[in-house]
Design a protein around this motif. Structure first.
Motif, mmCIF file in Angstrom:
data_model
loop_
_atom_site.group_PDB
_atom_site.id
_atom_site.type_symbol
_atom_site.label_atom_id
_atom_site.label_comp_id
_atom_site.label_asym_id
_atom_site.label_seq_id
_atom_site.Cartn_x
_atom_site.Cartn_y
_atom_site.Cartn_z
ATOM 1 N N ASN A 79 0.809 -1.227 0.000
ATOM 2 C CA ASN A 79 0.000 0.000 0.000
ATOM 3 C C ASN A 79 0.836 1.268 0.000
ATOM 4 O OD1 ASN A 79 -2.514 -1.105 -0.233
ATOM 5 N ND2 ASN A 79 -3.055 -0.957 1.935
ATOM 6 N N PHE A 80 2.134 1.121 0.152
ATOM 7 C CA PHE A 80 3.042 2.264 0.052
ATOM 8 C C PHE A 80 4.053 1.997 -1.069
ATOM 9 C CE2 PHE A 80 1.216 2.784 4.209
ATOM 10 C CZ PHE A 80 1.024 4.167 4.285
ATOM 11 N N SER A 81 3.487 1.640 -2.215
ATOM 12 C CA SER A 81 4.291 1.387 -3.402
ATOM 13 C C SER A 81 3.433 1.627 -4.627
ATOM 14 C CB SER A 81 4.791 -0.067 -3.416
ATOM 15 O OG SER A 81 3.755 -0.962 -3.772
ATOM 16 N N GLY A 82 4.079 1.661 -5.773
ATOM 17 C CA GLY A 82 3.349 1.805 -7.025
ATOM 18 C C GLY A 82 2.964 0.474 -7.629
ATOM 19 N N LEU A 83 3.089 -0.602 -6.865
ATOM 20 C CA LEU A 83 2.787 -1.936 -7.383
ATOM 21 C C LEU A 83 1.287 -2.141 -7.591
ATOM 22 C CD1 LEU A 83 5.121 -4.189 -5.189
ATOM 23 C CD2 LEU A 83 5.521 -3.419 -7.537
ATOM 24 N N LYS A 84 0.972 -2.944 -8.599
ATOM 25 C CA LYS A 84 -0.390 -3.407 -8.828
ATOM 26 C C LYS A 84 -0.488 -4.854 -8.349
ATOM 27 C CE LYS A 84 -1.235 0.471 -10.990
ATOM 28 N NZ LYS A 84 -2.024 1.550 -10.345
ATOM 29 N N GLU A 85 -1.701 -5.326 -8.105
ATOM 30 C CA GLU A 85 -1.892 -6.679 -7.583
ATOM 31 C C GLU A 85 -1.223 -7.733 -8.467
ATOM 32 O OE1 GLU A 85 -3.140 -7.931 -4.901
ATOM 33 O OE2 GLU A 85 -4.271 -6.294 -3.948
ATOM 34 N N PHE A 86 -1.324 -7.584 -9.779
ATOM 35 C CA PHE A 86 -0.770 -8.609 -10.675
ATOM 36 C C PHE A 86 0.759 -8.669 -10.612
ATOM 37 C CE2 PHE A 86 -0.645 -4.839 -13.386
ATOM 38 C CZ PHE A 86 0.560 -4.973 -14.042
ATOM 39 N N GLU A 87 1.398 -7.612 -10.115
ATOM 40 C CA GLU A 87 2.853 -7.598 -10.029
ATOM 41 C C GLU A 87 3.392 -8.380 -8.838
ATOM 42 O OE1 GLU A 87 4.754 -3.677 -11.628
ATOM 43 O OE2 GLU A 87 2.968 -3.095 -10.486
ATOM 44 N N LEU A 88 2.525 -8.715 -7.888
ATOM 45 C CA LEU A 88 2.982 -9.388 -6.678
ATOM 46 C C LEU A 88 3.506 -10.790 -6.945
ATOM 47 C CD1 LEU A 88 0.268 -8.247 -4.104
ATOM 48 C CD2 LEU A 88 2.615 -7.448 -4.331
ATOM 49 N N ALA A 89 3.133 -11.371 -8.078
ATOM 50 C CA ALA A 89 3.642 -12.696 -8.425
ATOM 51 C C ALA A 89 5.143 -12.654 -8.717
ATOM 52 C CB ALA A 89 2.892 -13.247 -9.641
ATOM 53 N N ALA A 90 5.626 -11.485 -9.145
ATOM 54 C CA ALA A 90 7.036 -11.356 -9.512
ATOM 55 C C ALA A 90 7.836 -10.483 -8.560
ATOM 56 C CB ALA A 90 7.146 -10.803 -10.939
ATOM 57 N N ILE A 91 7.151 -9.604 -7.822
ATOM 58 C CA ILE A 91 7.842 -8.655 -6.939
ATOM 59 C C ILE A 91 7.334 -8.818 -5.515
ATOM 60 C CG2 ILE A 91 8.331 -6.214 -6.492
ATOM 61 C CD1 ILE A 91 7.807 -5.664 -9.440
ATOM 62 N N GLY A 125 5.023 11.226 1.648
ATOM 63 C CA GLY A 125 3.758 11.912 1.401
ATOM 64 C C GLY A 125 2.756 11.693 2.528
ATOM 65 N N ALA A 126 2.641 10.446 2.989
ATOM 66 C CA ALA A 126 1.704 10.137 4.072
ATOM 67 C C ALA A 126 2.163 10.767 5.389
ATOM 68 C CB ALA A 126 1.577 8.626 4.225
ATOM 69 N N ALA A 127 3.466 10.695 5.663
ATOM 70 C CA ALA A 127 3.988 11.262 6.911
ATOM 71 C C ALA A 127 3.814 12.776 6.952
ATOM 72 C CB ALA A 127 5.460 10.885 7.075
ATOM 73 N N GLU A 178 -7.410 1.101 2.180
ATOM 74 C CA GLU A 178 -6.910 1.278 0.818
ATOM 75 C C GLU A 178 -5.737 2.253 0.785
ATOM 76 O OE1 GLU A 178 -10.216 4.730 -0.272
ATOM 77 O OE2 GLU A 178 -10.301 2.768 -1.222
ATOM 78 N N LYS A 179 -5.042 2.295 -0.349
ATOM 79 C CA LYS A 179 -3.895 3.190 -0.491
ATOM 80 C C LYS A 179 -4.303 4.638 -0.267
ATOM 81 C CE LYS A 179 -1.074 0.362 -3.606
ATOM 82 N NZ LYS A 179 -0.188 0.362 -4.803
ATOM 83 N N LEU A 180 -3.410 5.390 0.359
ATOM 84 C CA LEU A 180 -3.667 6.809 0.605
ATOM 85 C C LEU A 180 -3.285 7.645 -0.618
ATOM 86 C CD1 LEU A 180 -2.202 6.970 4.223
ATOM 87 C CD2 LEU A 180 -4.620 6.948 3.582
ATOM 88 N N PRO A 181 -3.907 8.811 -0.797
ATOM 89 C CA PRO A 181 -3.678 9.612 -2.010
ATOM 90 C C PRO A 181 -2.512 10.590 -1.881
ATOM 91 C CG PRO A 181 -5.433 10.613 -0.752
ATOM 92 C CD PRO A 181 -5.004 9.378 0.025
ATOM 93 N N PHE A 182 -1.456 10.196 -1.163
ATOM 94 C CA PHE A 182 -0.342 11.115 -0.930
ATOM 95 C C PHE A 182 0.931 10.579 -1.573
ATOM 96 C CE2 PHE A 182 -3.072 11.260 2.950
ATOM 97 C CZ PHE A 182 -3.673 12.497 2.697
ATOM 98 N N LEU A 183 1.554 11.421 -2.402
ATOM 99 C CA LEU A 183 2.802 11.058 -3.079
ATOM 100 C C LEU A 183 3.692 12.289 -3.109
ATOM 101 C CD1 LEU A 183 4.416 8.937 -4.767
ATOM 102 C CD2 LEU A 183 3.299 9.907 -6.795
ATOM 103 N N ALA A 184 4.803 12.239 -2.395
ATOM 104 C CA ALA A 184 5.711 13.390 -2.353
ATOM 105 C C ALA A 184 6.375 13.601 -3.714
ATOM 106 C CB ALA A 184 6.780 13.167 -1.280
ATOM 107 N N PRO A 236 8.954 14.183 -6.786
ATOM 108 C CA PRO A 236 10.212 13.476 -7.034
ATOM 109 C C PRO A 236 11.456 14.310 -6.832
ATOM 110 C CG PRO A 236 9.125 14.015 -9.110
ATOM 111 C CD PRO A 236 8.155 14.333 -8.013
ATOM 112 N N GLU A 237 11.367 15.641 -6.988
ATOM 113 C CA GLU A 237 12.588 16.454 -6.944
ATOM 114 C C GLU A 237 13.293 16.416 -5.588
ATOM 115 O OE1 GLU A 237 9.100 19.471 -6.595
ATOM 116 O OE2 GLU A 237 9.576 17.678 -7.769
ATOM 117 N N GLY A 238 12.585 16.057 -4.532
ATOM 118 C CA GLY A 238 13.214 15.997 -3.223
ATOM 119 C C GLY A 238 14.030 14.736 -2.985
ATOM 120 N N LEU A 239 13.923 13.759 -3.872
ATOM 121 C CA LEU A 239 14.515 12.441 -3.619
ATOM 122 C C LEU A 239 15.831 12.249 -4.370
ATOM 123 C CD1 LEU A 239 14.157 9.739 -2.201
ATOM 124 C CD2 LEU A 239 12.827 8.947 -4.176
ATOM 125 N N THR A 240 16.852 11.783 -3.640
ATOM 126 C CA THR A 240 18.162 11.532 -4.224
ATOM 127 C C THR A 240 18.704 10.192 -3.737
ATOM 128 O OG1 THR A 240 18.705 13.898 -4.326
ATOM 129 C CG2 THR A 240 20.552 12.357 -4.388
#
Length: 245
Positions: free
Chosen positions: A154-166, A203-205, A227-233, A235-239
């Motif tokens: 719930n704190f990732s960009g993964l979709k349900e179908f991706e869980l078989a591989a990730i 984003g959530a914090a 369900e997933k929260l609608p918060f996404l920080a 990208p420019e802050g991340l290194t």
């Protein structure tokens, strides 16, 4: 074949992430184009250690490179940097053994940076410029919920179908909050991260620290009972700050 470890720095603002994509400017794509220009159609392969997202920066990205010839490394490094666009620089090339696995690192360190001072046009590309007030103590309180072993689906960009591989179950070793010269740095350490994981956590914090959501809702979301929260920080802050082997 000959094998090398590249250390790469980049300003990710003008690129669609690390991984090569059709009809998009990416860091991997630009590095491969530079190698093609310098080596004049020699065979090679490039594998990155971390697939940073669009707009994310790196101080210490690593790439495994396979070449069919053994170059003069100082000249090769200079040639590649001359061929690369502004915003990307290879800082080091070193020989490695064939069995070296660039993605099998001990730990990755990411910094998420927030500007607490007046916005500065010369820093806007590298810091989140918050347009709201937030409580740093509450920010840290929320961030510490994510330390340790959790299912981060719930704190990732993964979709349900991706869980078989990730695998969405990951371990975050530490999250530290520190302030330096009116800049707030959130330091994340872990063996690896999932797509959007850090940005969704931040984003959530921040939302909790600004009174936009509750701690209980964040906990329920982490436990996958909400369900997933609608918060996404942004990208420019991340290194990507460091990779250790």
């Amino acid at each position: 074949m000959n094998y090398y470890l590249f250390t790469i720095q980049y300003d990710g603002t003008d690129f669609c992430g690390w991984a090569k994509q059709t009809k998009q400017r990416t860091i991997q794509g630009e590095v491969e184009t530079a190698i093609s220009q310098v080596t004049r159609n020699a065979q090679f392969r490039v594998v990155g250690a971390s697939k940073t997202d669009a707009g994310v920066h790196a101080v210490d990205q690593k790439a495994w490179v396979e070449l069919e010839f053994s170059p003069n490394l100082p000249g090769f490094l200079n040639g590649l940097n001359s061929a690369l666009p502004v915003g990307i620089k290879i800082t080091k090339i070193e020989p490695i053994k064939p069995e070296f696995r660039v993605r099998n690192c001990q730990q990755k360190t990411y910094h998420y940076q927030i500007n607490l001072d007046t916005p500065n046009v010369f820093e806007n590309r590298y810091y989140l410029q918050p347009k709201f007030k937030f409580d740093q103590n509450k920010l840290n309180e929320a961030l510490q919920l994510f330390v340790g072993t959790h299912d981060f689906f719930n704190f990732s960009g993964l979709k349900e179908f991706e869980l078989a591989a990730i695998n969405s179950i990951r371990i975050i070793d530490s999250i530290r909050l520190k302030e330096e010269q009116k800049k707030l740095i959130i330091e994340f350490k872990a063996k690896g991260f999932i797509r959007y994981q850090i940005r969704m956590i931040v984003g959530a914090a921040l939302a909790y620290a600004a009174g936009k959501t509750s701690l209980n809702k964040i906990i329920a979301t982490l436990k996958r009972t909400h369900e997933k929260l609608p918060f996404l920080a942004n990208p420019e802050g991340l290194t990507l700050f460091a990779i250790e082997y």
